[in-house]
Write a protein that holds these residues in place. Structure first.
Motif, PDB file in Angstrom:
ATOM      1  N   TYR A 109      -1.707  -1.185  46.545  1.00 39.35           N
ATOM      2  CA  TYR A 109      -0.419  -1.876  46.523  1.00 39.35           C
ATOM      3  C   TYR A 109      -0.251  -2.817  47.710  1.00 39.35           C
ATOM      4  O   TYR A 109       0.519  -3.783  47.654  1.00 39.35           O
ATOM      5  N   LEU A 110      -0.975  -2.546  48.824  1.00 44.04           N
ATOM      6  CA  LEU A 110      -0.820  -3.384  50.017  1.00 44.04           C
ATOM      7  C   LEU A 110      -1.279  -4.814  49.772  1.00 44.04           C
ATOM      8  O   LEU A 110      -0.758  -5.747  50.396  1.00 44.04           O
ATOM      9  N   ASP A 111      -2.245  -4.985  48.893  1.00 40.94           N
ATOM     10  CA  ASP A 111      -2.672  -6.347  48.555  1.00 40.94           C
ATOM     11  C   ASP A 111      -1.513  -7.126  47.956  1.00 40.94           C
ATOM     12  O   ASP A 111      -1.316  -8.307  48.264  1.00 40.94           O
ATOM     13  N   VAL A 112      -0.735  -6.453  47.094  1.00 40.88           N
ATOM     14  CA  VAL A 112       0.420  -7.105  46.476  1.00 40.88           C
ATOM     15  C   VAL A 112       1.478  -7.410  47.535  1.00 40.88           C
ATOM     16  O   VAL A 112       2.075  -8.497  47.553  1.00 40.88           O
ATOM     17  N   VAL A 113       1.718  -6.442  48.428  1.00 42.97           N
ATOM     18  CA  VAL A 113       2.700  -6.663  49.496  1.00 42.97           C
ATOM     19  C   VAL A 113       2.301  -7.876  50.336  1.00 42.97           C
ATOM     20  O   VAL A 113       3.126  -8.761  50.627  1.00 42.97           O
ATOM     21  N   LYS A 114       1.042  -7.919  50.723  1.00 46.37           N
ATOM     22  CA  LYS A 114       0.562  -9.025  51.552  1.00 46.37           C
ATOM     23  C   LYS A 114       0.713 -10.362  50.817  1.00 46.37           C
ATOM     24  O   LYS A 114       1.164 -11.367  51.391  1.00 46.37           O
ATOM     25  N   GLU A 115       0.355 -10.369  49.549  1.00 52.64           N
ATOM     26  CA  GLU A 115       0.480 -11.598  48.751  1.00 52.64           C
ATOM     27  C   GLU A 115       1.931 -12.071  48.684  1.00 52.64           C
ATOM     28  O   GLU A 115       2.228 -13.259  48.842  1.00 52.64           O
ATOM     29  N   GLU A 116       2.848 -11.145  48.445  1.00 53.73           N
ATOM     30  CA  GLU A 116       4.256 -11.509  48.312  1.00 53.73           C
ATOM     31  C   GLU A 116       4.835 -11.983  49.655  1.00 53.73           C
ATOM     32  O   GLU A 116       5.631 -12.930  49.690  1.00 53.73           O
ATOM     33  N   LEU A 117       4.442 -11.365  50.746  1.00 54.14           N
ATOM     34  CA  LEU A 117       4.924 -11.796  52.058  1.00 54.14           C
ATOM     35  C   LEU A 117       4.381 -13.178  52.412  1.00 54.14           C
ATOM     36  O   LEU A 117       5.112 -14.035  52.923  1.00 54.14           O
ATOM     37  N   GLU A 118       3.118 -13.389  52.139  1.00 55.82           N
ATOM     38  CA  GLU A 118       2.528 -14.692  52.442  1.00 55.82           C
ATOM     39  C   GLU A 118       3.097 -15.782  51.541  1.00 55.82           C
ATOM     40  O   GLU A 118       3.319 -16.919  51.990  1.00 55.82           O
ATOM     41  N   ALA A 119       3.370 -15.433  50.281  1.00 57.36           N
ATOM     42  CA  ALA A 119       3.981 -16.407  49.380  1.00 57.36           C
ATOM     43  C   ALA A 119       5.372 -16.802  49.864  1.00 57.36           C
ATOM     44  O   ALA A 119       5.832 -17.929  49.631  1.00 57.36           O
ATOM     45  N   ALA A 120       6.038 -15.868  50.563  1.00 54.32           N
ATOM     46  CA  ALA A 120       7.364 -16.165  51.114  1.00 54.32           C
ATOM     47  C   ALA A 120       7.275 -16.998  52.387  1.00 54.32           C
ATOM     48  O   ALA A 120       8.290 -17.517  52.854  1.00 54.32           O
ATOM     49  N   GLY A 121       6.063 -17.105  52.974  1.00 55.54           N
ATOM     50  CA  GLY A 121       5.891 -17.917  54.169  1.00 55.54           C
ATOM     51  C   GLY A 121       5.623 -17.145  55.441  1.00 55.54           C
ATOM     52  O   GLY A 121       5.516 -17.737  56.522  1.00 55.54           O
ATOM     53  N   PHE A 122       5.493 -15.823  55.379  1.00 60.58           N
ATOM     54  CA  PHE A 122       5.204 -15.022  56.569  1.00 60.58           C
ATOM     55  C   PHE A 122       3.717 -15.094  56.917  1.00 60.58           C
ATOM     56  O   PHE A 122       2.859 -15.261  56.035  1.00 60.58           O
ATOM     57  N   GLN A 123       3.419 -14.964  58.199  1.00 60.59           N
ATOM     58  CA  GLN A 123       2.046 -14.771  58.669  1.00 60.59           C
ATOM     59  C   GLN A 123       1.827 -13.255  58.753  1.00 60.59           C
ATOM     60  O   GLN A 123       2.485 -12.582  59.546  1.00 60.59           O
ATOM     61  N   VAL A 124       0.942 -12.726  57.960  1.00 64.14           N
ATOM     62  CA  VAL A 124       0.788 -11.279  57.838  1.00 64.14           C
ATOM     63  C   VAL A 124      -0.459 -10.808  58.580  1.00 64.14           C
ATOM     64  O   VAL A 124      -1.570 -11.305  58.331  1.00 64.14           O
ATOM     65  N   HIS A 125      -0.275  -9.857  59.484  1.00 69.61           N
ATOM     66  CA  HIS A 125      -1.367  -9.243  60.247  1.00 69.61           C
ATOM     67  C   HIS A 125      -1.455  -7.782  59.815  1.00 69.61           C
ATOM     68  O   HIS A 125      -0.606  -6.964  60.173  1.00 69.61           O
TER      69      HIS A 125
END
Length: 751
Positions: free
Chosen positions: A601-617
């Motif tokens: 599920y973390l892949d989906v979370v990361k995708e959704e955060l990045e699609a919103a414009g966040f830089q995800v670490h």
């Protein structure tokens, strides 16, 4: 009846002579193993007694209207119930005496296999006749002629009373196929009776079983259907096309149409791999809009009917009173009877728009004990009056609403059982699946349920710890269940059930009543009017499964139900403009029996955060880094690298997404961190704004009370994750609601 030495043989023989009927000493019916055990000075166990009591009951029943007198100790209420199960009109004559009189008589008998030393054990076991038992108590201190005269007078009075009431005493637990929930017409009733009449004994026994299909091969199904003649089945989920073809083949090979069950607790998901996850039960209870539960039922019905299923093991009507209980924490509509009733009715109405029967679960009700009956027997400990006001209210309402079947859980209810069986000892309290007082006196009698009762899965330790498999398999049917959920070993379980019938544990009446309910449910679905090729829809029907329309329903529900539990630090909203750099942590319960990647599920979370414009670490544990090829990794090294003074200079906010699942492997579920003092534990909540998002369990604040912003998104689906990310940014409002269980009874979780 009475303890050894009370004169059962002497008085019984004289009473029989006066009545002009045969006399039989029940001791002569004991198996040789029992006789040897008693002669050696060892008291019998209940396991020794049940077959003997069944024989005693059959002998009485075989006497018919002509009658007989039989001597049998029958010391406990449950023993007498076992006799009445075979011979309901039995009158018990209790020869009662003081310990001194009894000891004198036992000591004076030569050659008898009951040593005087066992008298204390018998007296401790003795449970006097209760008010609702047809019987007579006579004091044996008087001379024998007076004892016999008193016995005859008492028997005559009881018999006369019974004759006067016979015309008004209904057989309250026999099925009425013309009444709800079956509502069969004359033709359908004739099909039920005619089908039963044409069955072999093996086919009758087979109808009691629901098979869990672990294999899609024709050879496997041929073996199950030809050898065991099962009445129903549930398959192992897979691709919808494979599941549908599997059901089609099974129906084509069955002389009597099959009940085909699914587990659509969350919509179409759980019935096939590509079904639509609509919402959990808790999610459907976490918004004022009760229509959410109806939508969940509607999608569940449409998708499972497309597969060829006709029976839903849902809705769940447990009440989540104990926040520590994690087996139903997401599988209950809520923590009050009112919300459970309201949403369960909506679900039922929604799924009933498709040709589907429901089995609500888990009677007599989960949510009090914190343990999971998959791994241990659990208990509903409410007193009878409180149970009646809460769980009883739910069951009455749903029965009146038309639910067709009820799944009995491997859940005991000590105080409720004692309401019907006063004096029941702790060791005698059994799970509902084995309790006649819960299934018959309560469910059939007081609650008036006329439908079908099935067991929960019989591999659960909540059932198997109660008694040996060979005993429990038929005991569930004898107690009042109509169908047995899942073979452990088909050949063994089938034979155990057959042996239970042949020994008399399952009476002819009980077997045929169960068969009428099973076939009655099939007829209520119209299965008897369809040819085999009409029982399963064509392959084109699968287009509705996972459809865009159904996923839109799921997205709408996610938007309504993502819940802000607390934001006491005023961290929200968090946007890419205000907090661009996000440290992302993922928490799971580790891999379970499904073998699915617990962190996928973390892949989906990361995708959704990045699609919103966040830089995800993305944070990785020592184990993950080692698996990726880094050498010398251990938890202390990861902690020293993660927990540094410049944390707030590297990251603007921390997001923790938890998708902790567990089922049937532990008694309760809590967060398990990757290591001691793990670096992912929210120590950083004092450094940067921290948001904790649960994608499953509602009780995580007990383990992360330090977070000041907590969100419950209910599901690890893309729809739920996307809705949570939008609400974190303030793009849409939180609409979901929660109950007090989320704070886990601790003050610090509210801070």
């Amino acid at each position: 009846m009475g303890v050894s030495g009370c004169g059962k043989t002497t008085v019984g023989g004289l009473v029989a002579r006066e009545l002009g009927v045969p006399f039989l000493d029940g001791d002569s019916l004991h198996p040789v193993e029992n006789v040897a055990k008693m002669a050696a000075g060892h008291p019998l166990t209940d396991e020794d007694r049940w077959p003997w009591l069944a024989i005693v009951g059959r002998e009485l029943a075989a006497a018919g209207d002509s009658g007989m007198v039989l001597a049998c100790s029958a010391l406990r209420r449950t023993y007498r119930d076992a006799i009445r199960e075979q011979a309901p009109d039995t009158i018990f004559l209790h020869l009662n005496g003081s310990k001194e009189v009894l000891a004198q008589r036992v000591g004076g008998r030569a050659g008898h296999f009951m040593p005087p030393a066992l008298l204390d054990s018998q007296l401790a076991t003795l449970e006097p006749l209760q008010e609702d038992e047809r019987g007579v108590v006579v004091d044996i201190a008087a001379p024998v002629p007076e004892v016999v005269a008193a016995a005859l007078k008492g028997i005559a009075a009881v018999a006369h009373s019974a004759e006067g009431a016979a015309g008004t005493r209904p057989r309250q637990f026999d099925v009425d196929l013309a009444a709800a929930p079956f509502n069969l017409d004359d033709d359908a009733v004739a099909w039920v009776e005619g089908t039963i009449g044409a069955m072999t004994l093996e086919e009758k026994i087979g109808q009691l079983f629901i098979n869990h299909n672990n294999d899609y091969s024709p050879e496997y199904l041929d073996g199950v259907l030809e050898n065991y003649h099962v009445g129903g089945m549930r398959y192992r989920p897979g691709p919808s096309a494979a599941v549908q073809e599997h059901i089609r083949y099974a129906q084509s090979k069955s002389r009597i149409p099959l009940l085909v069950a699914s587990n659509p607790e969350m919509g179409g998901a759980g019935s096939c791999d590509d079904g639509t996850f609509v919402s959990t039960h808790l999610q459907a209870g976490s918004h004022p809009d009760k229509n959410i539960a109806r939508q969940m039922g509607q999608v569940a019905g449409v998708e499972t009917a497309a597969l060829g299923c006709n029976w839903a093991f849902a809705p769940i009507v447990d009440i989540h009173y104990n926040w520590r209980n994690t087996v139903i924490s997401t599988r209950s509509f809520g923590n009050t009877p009112e919300v459970v009733v309201e949403r369960a009715k909506e679900y039922f109405d929604g799924i009933s728009e498709s040709p589907t029967a429901c089995a609500m679960k888990h009677f007599p009700g989960d949510g009090m004990d914190e343990r999971d009956q998959h791994v241990v027997t659990s208990y509903n400990t409410l007193p009878y009056e409180e149970w009646n006001r809460t769980y009883g209210h739910v069951y009455r309402e749903m029965i009146a609403h038309g639910v067709q079947s009820i799944m009995a859980g491997h859940i005991g209810a000590p105080e409720v059982s004692r309401h019907f069986r006063p004096g029941l000892s702790d060791s005698e309290v059994l799970p509902a699946t084995l309790s006649p007082e819960l299934l018959q006196d309560l469910l059939r009698g007081e609650l008036g349920f006329n439908g079908l009762v099935l067991t929960d899965a019989s591999q659960m330790v909540g059932l198997t710890q109660a008694m040996k498999r060979k005993d429990l398999v038929p005991a569930t049917i004898a107690a009042g269940c109509d169908m047995f959920l899942f073979f452990r070993n088909p050949a063994e379980d089938f034979q155990y059930m057959m042996d239970g019938y042949k020994s008399g544990l399952i009476t002819e009446q009980r077997l045929h009543d169960a068969l009428r309910r099973i076939l009655g449910l099939k007829a209520s679905l119209g299965l008897h009017r369809k040819s085999a090729d009409e029982l399963v829809p064509p392959a084109e029907a699968l287009a509705v499964i996972g459809s865009a329309e159904h996923r839109a329903v799921a997205a709408g529900i996610a938007d309504k139900t993502v819940t802000l539990v607390k934001d006491t630090a005023g961290n929200l909203p968090i946007t890419p403009a205000t907090h661009p750099r996000i440290r992302l942590y993922g928490i799971s319960g580790g891999a379970d029996f499904t073998r699915a990647d617990p962190l996928a599920y973390l892949d989906v979370v990361k995708e959704e955060l990045e699609a919103a414009g966040f830089q995800v670490h993305l944070f990785r544990t020592a184990e993950q880094r080692e698996a990726a090829g880094e050498a010398g990794m251990n938890f202390m090294r990861v902690l020293s690298e993660e927990a540094t003074g410049d944390y707030a200079e590297k990251y603007d906010a921390a997001f923790v997404f938890a998708n902790v699942k567990g089922f049937a492997q532990e008694a309760a579920i809590r967060i398990k961190w990757s290591s001691p003092m793990a670096a992912e534990i929210p120590w950083y909540a004092t450094e940067v704004p921290t948001v904790f998002v649960s994608l499953n369990q509602p009780n995580h604040l007990i383990d992360v009370p330090m977070v000041r912003t907590a969100i419950h998104a209910h599901a690890g689906t893309r729809e739920a994750i996307r809705a949570a990310v939008e609400k974190i940014q303030g793009k849409s409002e939180f609409q979901g609601t929660f109950n007090e269980n989320v704070f886990c009874g601790s003050f610090d979780t509210r801070l």
